[in-house]
Design an enzyme around this catalytic site. Structure first.
Site, PDB file in Angstrom:
ATOM      1  N   SER A 127       0.814  -1.218   0.000  1.00 36.21           N
ATOM      2  CA  SER A 127       0.000   0.000   0.000  1.00 36.21           C
ATOM      3  C   SER A 127       0.846   1.265   0.000  1.00 36.21           C
ATOM      4  O   SER A 127       1.749   1.425   0.829  1.00 36.21           O
ATOM      5  CB  SER A 127      -0.893  -0.015   1.250  1.00 36.21           C
ATOM      6  OG  SER A 127      -1.266   1.297   1.621  1.00 36.21           O
ATOM      7  N   GLY A 128       0.516   2.185  -0.896  1.00 33.65           N
ATOM      8  CA  GLY A 128       1.213   3.469  -0.912  1.00 33.65           C
ATOM      9  C   GLY A 128       0.958   4.259   0.361  1.00 33.65           C
ATOM     10  O   GLY A 128       1.877   4.859   0.927  1.00 33.65           O
ATOM     11  N   LEU A 129      -0.282   4.234   0.829  1.00 35.59           N
ATOM     12  CA  LEU A 129      -0.620   4.948   2.061  1.00 35.59           C
ATOM     13  C   LEU A 129       0.186   4.395   3.238  1.00 35.59           C
ATOM     14  O   LEU A 129       0.774   5.145   4.015  1.00 35.59           O
ATOM     15  CB  LEU A 129      -2.126   4.822   2.343  1.00 35.59           C
ATOM     16  CG  LEU A 129      -2.601   5.377   3.693  1.00 35.59           C
ATOM     17  CD1 LEU A 129      -2.355   6.879   3.790  1.00 35.59           C
ATOM     18  CD2 LEU A 129      -4.081   5.064   3.914  1.00 35.59           C
ATOM     19  N   ASP A 177       0.731  10.484   1.873  1.00 28.65           N
ATOM     20  CA  ASP A 177       0.452   9.683   0.678  1.00 28.65           C
ATOM     21  C   ASP A 177       0.151  10.631  -0.485  1.00 28.65           C
ATOM     22  O   ASP A 177      -0.966  10.705  -0.982  1.00 28.65           O
ATOM     23  CB  ASP A 177      -0.725   8.741   0.960  1.00 28.65           C
ATOM     24  CG  ASP A 177      -1.001   7.779  -0.199  1.00 28.65           C
ATOM     25  OD1 ASP A 177      -0.110   7.601  -1.045  1.00 28.65           O
ATOM     26  OD2 ASP A 177      -2.114   7.227  -0.244  1.00 28.65           O
ATOM     27  N   ASP A 197       0.803   4.078  -7.426  1.00 29.47           N
ATOM     28  CA  ASP A 197       0.198   5.416  -7.501  1.00 29.47           C
ATOM     29  C   ASP A 197      -0.173   5.728  -8.958  1.00 29.47           C
ATOM     30  O   ASP A 197      -0.721   4.874  -9.630  1.00 29.47           O
ATOM     31  CB  ASP A 197       1.135   6.469  -6.889  1.00 29.47           C
ATOM     32  CG  ASP A 197       1.243   6.318  -5.371  1.00 29.47           C
ATOM     33  OD1 ASP A 197       0.289   5.788  -4.768  1.00 29.47           O
ATOM     34  OD2 ASP A 197       2.266   6.703  -4.799  1.00 29.47           O
ATOM     35  N   ASN A 243      -3.906  10.997  -1.661  1.00 27.52           N
ATOM     36  CA  ASN A 243      -4.703   9.866  -1.193  1.00 27.52           C
ATOM     37  C   ASN A 243      -6.185  10.103  -1.453  1.00 27.52           C
ATOM     38  O   ASN A 243      -6.709  11.194  -1.224  1.00 27.52           O
ATOM     39  CB  ASN A 243      -4.454   9.615   0.300  1.00 27.52           C
ATOM     40  CG  ASN A 243      -5.222   8.404   0.805  1.00 27.52           C
ATOM     41  OD1 ASN A 243      -6.360   8.514   1.261  1.00 27.52           O
ATOM     42  ND2 ASN A 243      -4.621   7.246   0.691  1.00 27.52           N
ATOM     43  N   SER A 244      -6.863   9.048  -1.903  1.00 30.93           N
ATOM     44  CA  SER A 244      -8.242   9.166  -2.368  1.00 30.93           C
ATOM     45  C   SER A 244      -9.242   9.539  -1.270  1.00 30.93           C
ATOM     46  O   SER A 244     -10.363   9.938  -1.574  1.00 30.93           O
ATOM     47  CB  SER A 244      -8.683   7.852  -3.006  1.00 30.93           C
ATOM     48  OG  SER A 244      -7.811   7.489  -4.040  1.00 30.93           O
ATOM     49  N   ASP A 298       1.274  -0.924  -5.121  1.00 34.09           N
ATOM     50  CA  ASP A 298       0.555   0.305  -5.395  1.00 34.09           C
ATOM     51  C   ASP A 298       1.527   1.264  -6.081  1.00 34.09           C
ATOM     52  O   ASP A 298       2.402   1.829  -5.431  1.00 34.09           O
ATOM     53  CB  ASP A 298       0.056   0.865  -4.054  1.00 34.09           C
ATOM     54  CG  ASP A 298      -0.729   2.151  -4.198  1.00 34.09           C
ATOM     55  OD1 ASP A 298      -0.834   2.664  -5.333  1.00 34.09           O
ATOM     56  OD2 ASP A 298      -1.228   2.633  -3.170  1.00 34.09           O
ATOM     57  N   GLU A 327      -3.037   4.207 -11.071  1.00 36.13           N
ATOM     58  CA  GLU A 327      -4.319   4.926 -11.047  1.00 36.13           C
ATOM     59  C   GLU A 327      -4.304   6.096 -12.016  1.00 36.13           C
ATOM     60  O   GLU A 327      -3.258   6.700 -12.270  1.00 36.13           O
ATOM     61  CB  GLU A 327      -4.632   5.398  -9.615  1.00 36.13           C
ATOM     62  CG  GLU A 327      -3.672   6.423  -9.063  1.00 36.13           C
ATOM     63  CD  GLU A 327      -3.708   6.507  -7.530  1.00 36.13           C
ATOM     64  OE1 GLU A 327      -3.596   5.461  -6.862  1.00 36.13           O
ATOM     65  OE2 GLU A 327      -3.828   7.625  -7.007  1.00 36.13           O
ATOM     66  N   HIS A 334     -12.470   2.200  -7.502  1.00 36.64           N
ATOM     67  CA  HIS A 334     -12.363   2.695  -6.132  1.00 36.64           C
ATOM     68  C   HIS A 334     -13.537   3.615  -5.802  1.00 36.64           C
ATOM     69  O   HIS A 334     -14.103   4.261  -6.676  1.00 36.64           O
ATOM     70  CB  HIS A 334     -11.042   3.432  -5.945  1.00 36.64           C
ATOM     71  CG  HIS A 334     -10.580   3.473  -4.518  1.00 36.64           C
ATOM     72  ND1 HIS A 334     -11.116   2.685  -3.540  1.00 36.64           N
ATOM     73  CD2 HIS A 334      -9.617   4.214  -3.901  1.00 36.64           C
ATOM     74  CE1 HIS A 334     -10.514   2.938  -2.387  1.00 36.64           C
ATOM     75  NE2 HIS A 334      -9.608   3.855  -2.570  1.00 36.64           N
ATOM     76  N   ARG A 392      -6.331   1.288 -12.256  1.00 41.16           N
ATOM     77  CA  ARG A 392      -7.239   1.766 -11.207  1.00 41.16           C
ATOM     78  C   ARG A 392      -7.985   3.003 -11.667  1.00 41.16           C
ATOM     79  O   ARG A 392      -7.376   3.980 -12.112  1.00 41.16           O
ATOM     80  CB  ARG A 392      -6.437   2.055  -9.943  1.00 41.16           C
ATOM     81  CG  ARG A 392      -7.163   2.891  -8.904  1.00 41.16           C
ATOM     82  CD  ARG A 392      -6.438   2.803  -7.595  1.00 41.16           C
ATOM     83  NE  ARG A 392      -6.729   3.897  -6.711  1.00 41.16           N
ATOM     84  CZ  ARG A 392      -6.187   4.019  -5.496  1.00 41.16           C
ATOM     85  NH1 ARG A 392      -5.320   3.111  -5.066  1.00 41.16           N
ATOM     86  NH2 ARG A 392      -6.497   5.033  -4.736  1.00 41.16           N
ATOM     87  N   LYS A 450       0.011  12.518  -6.940  1.00 40.74           N
ATOM     88  CA  LYS A 450      -1.353  12.142  -6.554  1.00 40.74           C
ATOM     89  C   LYS A 450      -1.587  12.532  -5.108  1.00 40.74           C
ATOM     90  O   LYS A 450      -0.649  12.907  -4.385  1.00 40.74           O
ATOM     91  CB  LYS A 450      -1.593  10.645  -6.766  1.00 40.74           C
ATOM     92  CG  LYS A 450      -0.653   9.681  -6.035  1.00 40.74           C
ATOM     93  CD  LYS A 450      -0.867   9.536  -4.531  1.00 40.74           C
ATOM     94  CE  LYS A 450      -2.171   8.936  -4.108  1.00 40.74           C
ATOM     95  NZ  LYS A 450      -2.341   7.512  -4.322  1.00 40.74           N
TER      96      LYS A 450
HETATM   97  C1  SPV Z   1      -3.370   2.515  -0.687  1.00 43.26           C
HETATM   98  O1  SPV Z   1      -3.501   1.602   0.133  1.00 43.26           O
HETATM   99  O2  SPV Z   1      -2.390   3.255  -0.722  1.00 43.26           O
HETATM  100  C2  SPV Z   1      -4.414   2.760  -1.667  1.00 43.26           C
HETATM  101  C3  SPV Z   1      -5.790   2.542  -1.305  1.00 43.26           C
HETATM  102  O3  SPV Z   1      -4.096   3.209  -2.743  1.00 43.26           O
HETATM  103  S1  SPV Z   1      -6.446   4.054  -0.795  1.00 43.26           S
HETATM  104  O4  SPV Z   1      -5.739   4.490   0.391  1.00 43.26           O
HETATM  105  O5  SPV Z   1      -7.829   3.744  -0.530  1.00 43.26           O
HETATM  106  O6  SPV Z   1      -6.333   5.018  -1.864  1.00 43.26           O
HETATM  107 MG    MG Z   2      -2.357   4.231  -2.688  1.00 41.07          MG
END
Ligand code: SPV
Ligand code: MG
Length: 295
Positions: free
Chosen positions: A47-49, A59, A88, A123-124, A86, A115, A190, A159, A121
Site C-alpha cells: 500500500s502506498g498509504l 500519501d 500510484d 490519497n483518495s 501500489d 491509477e 475505487h 485503477r 497524486k
Molecule cells: C493505498 O492503500 O495506498 C491505496 C488505497 O491506494 S487508498 O488508500 O484507498 O487510496
Molecule cells: Mg495508494
C-alpha cells in the site's frame, strides 16, 4: 488453477475470477509482510498509504519510487509471496511508469497497480480535487508498462478514480473499456462512499470483461458474500495491518506511561520467540552448523 513452481499461487491466479474473491492483505514493510504470509494470506498489497506512513511521508508522492522499491524488495524477501504494488499514478508519464514497473519486477513484485490521476497524486480519502488523467494519455502509461514488462506473470492493474473524483458510472465504464483495450489485466474500481452501491453498480454494467478488484476501506461493513455474488475477483484489505499496528503501539505506549512500567503488559505483546520465528533465526542457526566450520 496453475501453480508456480514452489507451490505459491501466482498473482495472476489470484486475480482470476473464482467462486469467491481472493484477498490481498496490506503490508508496508518486511515484518508486516511476514506476519500476513504466516496468517495464511496468499497475496499482499504493498500500500502506498501504509508505506508512506511507515516512512513518515504523506500519501502524496512524497516518497520517491526508489524508496518504495527498497521497501518492496524487503517485503518480497521476507514473505516470498506474490505482491501487488501500489504504483500510484506511475510517478509521471508513460516513461516513468514503465521504468518503475520494470524496476519493481526486478525487486520481486508480481504486479503493479496504476491509477488514472496526475503526478503528484493525493490519497483518495483526502477531500479536495482529484484531477483525472486524460484517457488517451493514461492508456499510453498502461501500454508502455505492458510493452516494457512483457513477463506474462507480471500483472498490470488499472485503477479508476472516476467515482472518487465525483464523476458518474458512464465515465468509470468508458475508462474501464479503454484501459482493457490498452492491455490492463484487471480493473480496480475505487470508491470512498460508506456503502458499496456504486461499486456494485459498476460491476453489474462491466460484466467482468476483466477481473474487478475493490478496496472496501470506507464501505467496511459489507460482508464478503455480497462481493462474491457480484463476481468481484479480488478484495484488497488496504491498510489494516498499519491501522492495527497504530492501535497496538498507541495502547502499549499509553499503558507504559500510565502504569509506570512494564510489569503488567508482557501477556499483551508478542513474545520475542515469535519475532525470531518470523525472521527465521532457525535458518541462520542451521546455516551456521553448515558453513561456520569449527577450527
Ligand atoms: C493505498 O492503500 O495506498 C491505496 C488505497 O491506494 S487508498 O488508500 O484507498 O487510496
Ligand atoms: Mg495508494
Amino acid at each position: 488453477g496453475g501453480k508456480a513452481s514452489e507451490g505459491v499461487t501466482t498473482l495472476r491466479d489470484l486475480i482470476r475470477i473464482h467462486d469467491s474473491p481472493s484477498f490481498l492483505m496490506e503490508a508496508h514493510d518486511a515484518l508486516s509482510a511476514a506476519i500476513a504470509k504466516r496468517a495464511g494470506f496468499k497475496g499482499l498489497w504493498a500500500s502506498g498509504l501504509s508505506i508512506s506512513s511507515s516512512l513518515g511521508y504523506r500519501d502524496a508522492n512524497e516518497a520517491s519510487w526508489s524508496e518504495v522499491a527498497d521497501v518492496v524488495e524487503r517485503m518480497a524477501y521476507a514473505a516470498r509471496t506474490p505482491i501487488l504494488v501500489d504504483g500510484d499514478s506511475g510517478f509521471g508519464n508513460f516513461n516513468n511508469a514503465r521504468l518503475v514497473a520494470g524496476r519493481l519486477r526486478k525487486r520481486g513484485a508480481s504486479g503493479i497497480c496504476i491509477e488514472d490521476k496526475a503526478f503528484p497524486k493525493m490519497n483518495s480519502f483526502i477531500g479536495g480535487r482529484h484531477p483525472l488523467a486524460d484517457i488517451e494519455e493514461f492508456c499510453g502509461r498502461l501500454s508502455a508498462v505492458k510493452d516494457t514488462v512483457p513477463d506474462p506473470d507480471f500483472v498490470l492493474v488499472a485503477r479508476i478514480e472516476a467515482l472518487i473524483a465525483g464523476h458518474g458510472q458512464d465515465e468509470a465504464l468508458e475508462r474501464a473499456h479503454a484501459y482493457a483495450e490498452a492491455g490492463a489485466d484487471a480493473i480496480l474500481i475505487h470508491s470512498r462512499k460508506s456503502d458499496p452501491t456504486e461499486i456494485l453498480a459498476f460491476a453489474r454494467s462491466w460484466h467482468n470483461r476483466l477481473p474487478v478488484v475493490i478496496v472496501p476501506t470506507k464501505y467496511f461493513s459489507t460482508p464478503v458474500a455480497e462481493y462474491r455474488a457480484a463476481g468481484i475477483s479480488t478484495v484488497i484489505w488496504a491498510n489494516h495491518n498499519m491501522r492495527a499496528a497504530i492501535a497496538a503501539m498507541r495502547d502499549i505506549c499509553n499503558r507504559i506511561i500510565r502504569e509506570g512500567g512494564i510489569v503488567g503488559i508482557e501477556p499483551d505483546i508478542a513474545p520475542l520467540e515469535e519475532l525470531f520465528e518470523l525472521m527465521a533465526y532457525d535458518e541462520l542457526a542451521a546455516a551456521e552448523t553448515r558453513y561456520l566450520r569449527p577450527k
